[in-house]
Design a protein around this motif. Structure first.
Motif, PDB file in Angstrom:
ATOM      1  N   VAL A   1       0.859  -1.177   0.000  1.00  0.00           N
ATOM      2  CA  VAL A   1       0.000   0.000   0.000  1.00  0.00           C
ATOM      3  C   VAL A   1       0.900   1.232   0.000  1.00  0.00           C
ATOM      4  CG1 VAL A   1      -1.686   1.332   1.326  1.00  0.00           C
ATOM      5  CG2 VAL A   1      -1.906  -1.148   1.189  1.00  0.00           C
ATOM      6  N   ASP A   2       0.583   2.157  -0.896  1.00  0.00           N
ATOM      7  CA  ASP A   2       1.286   3.434  -0.925  1.00  0.00           C
ATOM      8  C   ASP A   2       0.356   4.499  -0.367  1.00  0.00           C
ATOM      9  OD1 ASP A   2       2.823   5.687  -1.404  1.00  0.00           O
ATOM     10  OD2 ASP A   2       2.665   5.584  -3.583  1.00  0.00           O
ATOM     11  N   MET A   3       0.709   5.053   0.773  1.00  0.00           N
ATOM     12  CA  MET A   3      -0.083   6.099   1.416  1.00  0.00           C
ATOM     13  C   MET A   3       0.245   7.431   0.759  1.00  0.00           C
ATOM     14  SD  MET A   3      -1.757   4.547   3.754  1.00  0.00           S
ATOM     15  CE  MET A   3      -1.906   4.255   5.486  1.00  0.00           C
ATOM     16  N   GLY A   4      -0.772   8.074   0.192  1.00  0.00           N
ATOM     17  CA  GLY A   4      -0.554   9.338  -0.508  1.00  0.00           C
ATOM     18  C   GLY A   4       0.099   9.082  -1.854  1.00  0.00           C
ATOM     19  N   SER A   5      -0.532   8.246  -2.658  1.00  0.00           N
ATOM     20  CA  SER A   5       0.080   7.732  -3.890  1.00  0.00           C
ATOM     21  C   SER A   5       0.195   8.741  -5.021  1.00  0.00           C
ATOM     22  CB  SER A   5      -0.685   6.505  -4.370  1.00  0.00           C
ATOM     23  OG  SER A   5      -2.047   6.818  -4.573  1.00  0.00           O
ATOM     24  N   GLY A   6      -0.518   9.844  -4.950  1.00  0.00           N
ATOM     25  CA  GLY A   6      -0.396  10.855  -6.003  1.00  0.00           C
ATOM     26  C   GLY A   6      -0.659  10.269  -7.374  1.00  0.00           C
ATOM     27  N   ALA A   7       0.223  10.560  -8.316  1.00  0.00           N
ATOM     28  CA  ALA A   7       0.069  10.104  -9.700  1.00  0.00           C
ATOM     29  C   ALA A   7       0.447   8.640  -9.898  1.00  0.00           C
ATOM     30  CB  ALA A   7       0.901  10.982 -10.629  1.00  0.00           C
ATOM     31  N   GLY A   8       0.906   7.974  -8.834  1.00  0.00           N
ATOM     32  CA  GLY A   8       1.146   6.536  -8.891  1.00  0.00           C
ATOM     33  C   GLY A   8       2.573   6.094  -9.118  1.00  0.00           C
ATOM     34  N   ASN A   9       3.511   7.012  -9.208  1.00  0.00           N
ATOM     35  CA  ASN A   9       4.886   6.636  -9.549  1.00  0.00           C
ATOM     36  C   ASN A   9       5.472   5.568  -8.632  1.00  0.00           C
ATOM     37  OD1 ASN A   9       4.715   8.507 -11.593  1.00  0.00           O
ATOM     38  ND2 ASN A   9       5.800  10.092 -10.472  1.00  0.00           N
ATOM     39  N   ASP A  10       5.340   5.745  -7.317  1.00  0.00           N
ATOM     40  CA  ASP A  10       5.896   4.747  -6.392  1.00  0.00           C
ATOM     41  C   ASP A  10       5.140   3.426  -6.465  1.00  0.00           C
ATOM     42  OD1 ASP A  10       7.876   6.502  -5.554  1.00  0.00           O
ATOM     43  OD2 ASP A  10       6.749   7.197  -3.819  1.00  0.00           O
ATOM     44  N   CYS A  11       3.851   3.494  -6.783  1.00  0.00           N
ATOM     45  CA  CYS A  11       3.068   2.265  -6.954  1.00  0.00           C
ATOM     46  C   CYS A  11       3.586   1.448  -8.137  1.00  0.00           C
ATOM     47  CB  CYS A  11       1.592   2.591  -7.184  1.00  0.00           C
ATOM     48  SG  CYS A  11       0.755   3.210  -5.733  1.00  0.00           S
ATOM     49  N   PHE A  12       3.974   2.126  -9.193  1.00  0.00           N
ATOM     50  CA  PHE A  12       4.461   1.415 -10.374  1.00  0.00           C
ATOM     51  C   PHE A  12       5.808   0.754 -10.098  1.00  0.00           C
ATOM     52  CE2 PHE A  12       1.957   5.000 -12.466  1.00  0.00           C
ATOM     53  CZ  PHE A  12       0.764   4.286 -12.369  1.00  0.00           C
ATOM     54  N   ILE A  13       6.642   1.423  -9.314  1.00  0.00           N
ATOM     55  CA  ILE A  13       7.912   0.804  -8.905  1.00  0.00           C
ATOM     56  C   ILE A  13       7.620  -0.424  -8.049  1.00  0.00           C
ATOM     57  CG2 ILE A  13       9.994   1.133  -7.506  1.00  0.00           C
ATOM     58  CD1 ILE A  13       9.849   4.141  -8.417  1.00  0.00           C
ATOM     59  N   ALA A  14       6.692  -0.280  -7.089  1.00  0.00           N
ATOM     60  CA  ALA A  14       6.328  -1.404  -6.219  1.00  0.00           C
ATOM     61  C   ALA A  14       5.712  -2.541  -7.025  1.00  0.00           C
ATOM     62  CB  ALA A  14       5.360  -0.930  -5.132  1.00  0.00           C
ATOM     63  N   ALA A  15       4.917  -2.215  -8.035  1.00  0.00           N
ATOM     64  CA  ALA A  15       4.279  -3.250  -8.858  1.00  0.00           C
ATOM     65  C   ALA A  15       5.319  -4.112  -9.563  1.00  0.00           C
ATOM     66  CB  ALA A  15       3.341  -2.609  -9.874  1.00  0.00           C
ATOM     67  N   ASN A  16       6.397  -3.516  -9.981  1.00  0.00           N
ATOM     68  CA  ASN A  16       7.473  -4.286 -10.603  1.00  0.00           C
ATOM     69  C   ASN A  16       8.139  -5.213  -9.590  1.00  0.00           C
ATOM     70  OD1 ASN A  16       7.147  -3.189 -13.192  1.00  0.00           O
ATOM     71  ND2 ASN A  16       8.377  -1.412 -12.659  1.00  0.00           N
ATOM     72  N   GLU A  17       8.207  -4.774  -8.335  1.00  0.00           N
ATOM     73  CA  GLU A  17       8.812  -5.591  -7.274  1.00  0.00           C
ATOM     74  C   GLU A  17       7.905  -6.749  -6.866  1.00  0.00           C
ATOM     75  OE1 GLU A  17      11.931  -5.283  -5.866  1.00  0.00           O
ATOM     76  OE2 GLU A  17      12.254  -3.797  -7.448  1.00  0.00           O
ATOM     77  N   THR A  18       6.595  -6.522  -6.832  1.00  0.00           N
ATOM     78  CA  THR A  18       5.679  -7.576  -6.376  1.00  0.00           C
ATOM     79  C   THR A  18       5.449  -8.633  -7.437  1.00  0.00           C
ATOM     80  OG1 THR A  18       3.679  -6.441  -7.114  1.00  0.00           O
ATOM     81  CG2 THR A  18       4.428  -5.980  -4.872  1.00  0.00           C
ATOM     82  N   GLY A  19       5.664  -8.270  -8.691  1.00  0.00           N
ATOM     83  CA  GLY A  19       5.428  -9.214  -9.779  1.00  0.00           C
ATOM     84  C   GLY A  19       3.955  -9.337 -10.113  1.00  0.00           C
ATOM     85  N   GLU A  20       3.658 -10.166 -11.104  1.00  0.00           N
ATOM     86  CA  GLU A  20       2.282 -10.321 -11.600  1.00  0.00           C
ATOM     87  C   GLU A  20       1.304 -10.818 -10.542  1.00  0.00           C
ATOM     88  OE1 GLU A  20       2.254 -12.835 -15.010  1.00  0.00           O
ATOM     89  OE2 GLU A  20       3.606 -11.541 -16.142  1.00  0.00           O
ATOM     90  N   ASN A  21       1.793 -11.632  -9.616  1.00  0.00           N
ATOM     91  CA  ASN A  21       0.903 -12.207  -8.601  1.00  0.00           C
ATOM     92  C   ASN A  21       0.721 -11.306  -7.387  1.00  0.00           C
ATOM     93  OD1 ASN A  21       0.498 -14.521 -10.149  1.00  0.00           O
ATOM     94  ND2 ASN A  21       2.396 -15.423  -9.374  1.00  0.00           N
TER      95      ASN A  21
END
Length: 173
Positions: A1-21
Motif C-alpha cells: 500500500v502506498d499512502m498518498g500515492s499521487g500520480a502513482g509513480n511509487d506504486c508502479f515501482i512497487a508493482a514491478n517488485e511484487t510481480g504479476e501475482n
C-alpha cells in the motif's frame, strides 16, 4: 500500500517488485490524483495496481491487508499523525514492514513558516522534531524502528527572506 500515492509513480515501482501475482494499492485523498494515477496505470499497462480514495488516517482497507506500506513525504502533511500511524499499523499484516521517506526538523520552526501554505505543501510546516516523530511511530505500535538514511536540507535564502525568518533560523540559542 502506498499512502498518498499521487500520480502513482511509487506504486508502479512497487508493482514491478511484487510481480504479476502481487498487488499494489495506492491511497490518495484527491479525485484528481486518483484519475491521473488510473490513467497512468492504463497507459503503462499495469494490471496489478489499483487506486482508492482515502486518507492516511482512514484508508477504508481491512485489517492486515498489506505486507508492506510505503509513503513518500505524506505523514508529515497529516494534521493527526498519530491517527495516520495507527491506521497504518492496523492495515499491516503481522510481521509487515513500513518504509517511509519524510521530513523532520532539527530544533523549532519560526511561527511565520508554520502558517504558510507554501511551507505546508513543501512538507516543511508539518514537520516535527525527529524524536517526537519517532515517538509517535513507536506509540502507535511499531517496533524495531530504524532510521536508514538522513539528509540535511537547508531552507533556501529566498524562502527565509520572503518570510522574514533568516535571523531567527540562524540564531544560536
Amino acid at each position: 500500500v502506498d499512502m498518498g500515492s499521487g500520480a502513482g509513480n511509487d506504486c508502479f515501482i512497487a508493482a514491478n517488485e511484487t510481480g504479476e501475482n502481487g498487488r499494489v494499492i495506492g491511497i490518495d485523498m484527491t479525485e484528481e490524483m486518483l484519475e491521473r494515477a488510473k490513467s497512468n496505470a492504463d497507459k503503462l499497462g499495469y494490471k496489478n495496481v489499483e487506486f482508492r480514495l482515502g486518507e492516511i488516517k482512514d484508508t477504508n482497507l481491512g485489517e492486515n491487508t498489506a505486507d508492506v506500506v510505503i509513503s513518500n513525504c505524506v505523514f508529515n502533511l497529516a494534521p493527526d499523525k498519530e491517527a495516520a500511524f495507527r491506521e497504518t499499523y492496523r492495515i499491516l499484516s503481522p510481521g509487515g514492514h513500513l518504509s517511509i521517506s519524510d521530513m523532520v526538523i532539527d530544533g523549532e520552526l519560526p511561527g511565520a513558516l508554520l502558517t504558510e501554505a507554501e511551507m505546508y505543501a513543501g512538507c516543511v510546516a508539518g514537520a516535527l522534531r525527529e524524536d517526537k516523530y519517532l515517538d509517535i511511530v513507536r506509540r502507535t505500535g511499531f517496533g524495531d524502528v530504524t532510521v536508514m538514511k538522513k539528509r540535511q536540507i537547508e531552507l533556501p535564502a529566498e524562502i527565509t527572506e520572503k518570510y522574514g525568518v533568516t535571523e531567527e533560523l540562524n540564531r544560536e540559542d
